[in-house]
Design an enzyme around this catalytic site. Sequence first.
Site, PDB file in Angstrom:
ATOM      1  N   TYR A  26       0.850  -1.192   0.000  1.00 48.87           N
ATOM      2  CA  TYR A  26       0.000   0.000   0.000  1.00 48.87           C
ATOM      3  C   TYR A  26       0.883   1.239   0.000  1.00 48.87           C
ATOM      4  O   TYR A  26       1.827   1.339   0.793  1.00 48.87           O
ATOM      5  CB  TYR A  26      -0.876   0.002   1.257  1.00 48.87           C
ATOM      6  N   ASP A  50       9.191   2.755   0.344  1.00 43.89           N
ATOM      7  CA  ASP A  50       8.119   3.423   1.065  1.00 43.89           C
ATOM      8  C   ASP A  50       8.263   3.008   2.531  1.00 43.89           C
ATOM      9  O   ASP A  50       7.851   1.924   2.932  1.00 43.89           O
ATOM     10  CB  ASP A  50       6.762   3.011   0.489  1.00 43.89           C
ATOM     11  N   LYS A  54       3.742   8.700   9.336  1.00 45.07           N
ATOM     12  CA  LYS A  54       3.449   8.087  10.629  1.00 45.07           C
ATOM     13  C   LYS A  54       4.383   8.578  11.755  1.00 45.07           C
ATOM     14  O   LYS A  54       4.155   9.645  12.291  1.00 45.07           O
ATOM     15  CB  LYS A  54       3.413   6.563  10.480  1.00 45.07           C
TER      16      LYS A  54
HETATM   17  C1  LIG Z   1       0.115   4.356   6.069  1.00 48.31           C
HETATM   18  C2  LIG Z   1       0.883   4.148   4.829  1.00 48.31           C
HETATM   19  C3  LIG Z   1       0.790   5.030   3.741  1.00 48.31           C
HETATM   20  C4  LIG Z   1      -0.208   6.147   3.691  1.00 48.31           C
HETATM   21  O1  LIG Z   1      -0.021   7.090   4.679  1.00 48.31           O
HETATM   22  P1  LIG Z   1      -1.247   8.063   5.118  1.00 48.31           P
HETATM   23  O2  LIG Z   1      -0.629   8.987   6.096  1.00 48.31           O
HETATM   24  O3  LIG Z   1      -2.297   7.158   5.690  1.00 48.31           O
HETATM   25  O4  LIG Z   1      -1.713   8.734   3.885  1.00 48.31           O
HETATM   26  C5  LIG Z   1       1.631   4.832   2.668  1.00 48.31           C
HETATM   27  N1  LIG Z   1       2.522   3.833   2.658  1.00 48.31           N
HETATM   28  C6  LIG Z   1       2.631   2.954   3.671  1.00 48.31           C
HETATM   29  C7  LIG Z   1       3.661   1.882   3.613  1.00 48.31           C
HETATM   30  C8  LIG Z   1       1.811   3.076   4.789  1.00 48.31           C
HETATM   31  O5  LIG Z   1       1.903   2.190   5.778  1.00 48.31           O
END
Ligand SMILES: *Cc1c(COP(=O)(O)O)cnc(C)c1O
Length: 432
Positions: free
Chosen positions: A149, A244, A272
């Site tokens: 994701y 990511d 995060k």
């Molecule tokens: C949470 C997450 C996102 C998206 O971040 P948001 O702050 O919810 O938009 C993107 N990549 C990874 C790996 C994530 O865990």
Amino acid sequence: MVNTTIKTTKSQEIFSAAQSLMPGGVNSPVRAFKSVGGQPIVFDRVKGAYVWDVDDNQYIDYVGTWGPAICGHANPEVIAALHSALEKGTSFGAPCALENVLAEMVIDAVPSIEMVRFVNSGTEACMAVLRLMRAFTKRDKIIKFEGCYHGHADMFLVKAGSGVATLGLPDSPGVPSSVTKNTLTAPFNDLEAVKVLFEENRDQIAGVILEPVVGNAGFVSPDAGFLEGLREITHEHGALLVFDEVMTGFRISYGGAQEKFGVTPDLTTLGKIIGGGLPVGAYGGRRDIMSMVAPAGPMYQAGTLSGNPLAMTAGIKTLELLQKPGTYDYLEQVTKKLADGLIEVARETGHAACGGNISGMFGMFFTKGPVHNYEDAKASDTAKFGRFHRGMLEHGIYLAPSQFEAGFTSIAHTEEDIERTLQAAREVMSSL
Ligand SMILES: *Cc1c(COP(=O)(O)O)cnc(C)c1O
């Protein structure tokens, strides 16, 4: 289904009112408990390793607001720093010295990052990094992995893991195929599949983006050599490698997965934890690539609230706390006890299970395993997970409401919390 052993009257009232106010009663889908059944509990307050719902039930929390609460919820030092920052105003929309402080901390910590741009969410960071990959390479196609994701931007909503998978939406309506036709996908941990895509799309692939440790298909580690292999293949083809690390950054080690595994990507996204519970994202990497970002270069990207003093303050204080010696050893110790304990309890009570942890990130699947990719993860008994989740909730343990989400601990979790959790797991699993 309603909770049987705990009183959740107020949660139910508030959540049913929410249904007519917000789609599904929530502002982010997984929160609605669709994949585990039953109604979500409505939070009232959080502190340390615990959360309390509006009916005053207390839970040990393993979601940690999906990762940011690594120093414990409402950490007193973070709160105190925010109080004094608040007095000076919440948003400047102009340069502020705190941005330099957090930027330096991120650059010092994360091996690939020589320059950084702050944004307001992980989604925003991933959208911008994609534009940058394309701008820099002058190529349009990208490779992502099934079950990974990267936020909810159009071009990433292909085989995008938990939130999407859980709702049974393979792709989202509203995403034009003209946008996703440039998104190529491969199974995680499958270097051969990546090589084939590069052969079939010579000189057209801008780069590869991945969660170096997957947390959005449940917890899935990279096989030995996988990250190194991606580094080599992308080099060979003049393409960029992007980690990511929105979830793994400052979680599986201070410098993220790239420090842990010793593989340095060209670009990295963060989120995060670096916001310490306030909305922050970031992307950064090689200086020559980051120099393309406006106003240093032509690739446009902007943000009204980006780098605001409150978010910077929470991030700075959180990273300061994480720098204390022993932090990551402690996270590893408590989390390993939990992850190993859960699998042991599952097996002793007659359930097929597998899983693991790296530092304060963990997962357990109801399948024999091993799980190397999303396809393997889907073999998990999600109905059983739903019953397990509900049982744990009734025993005062708050787990991520989906089989396909990683769990998180914090430095506020004690050995005793873990023991209570394993005791609850034993009772619940014995009755599944
Ligand atoms: C949470 C997450 C996102 C998206 O971040 P948001 O702050 O919810 O938009 C993107 N990549 C990874 C790996 C994530 O865990």
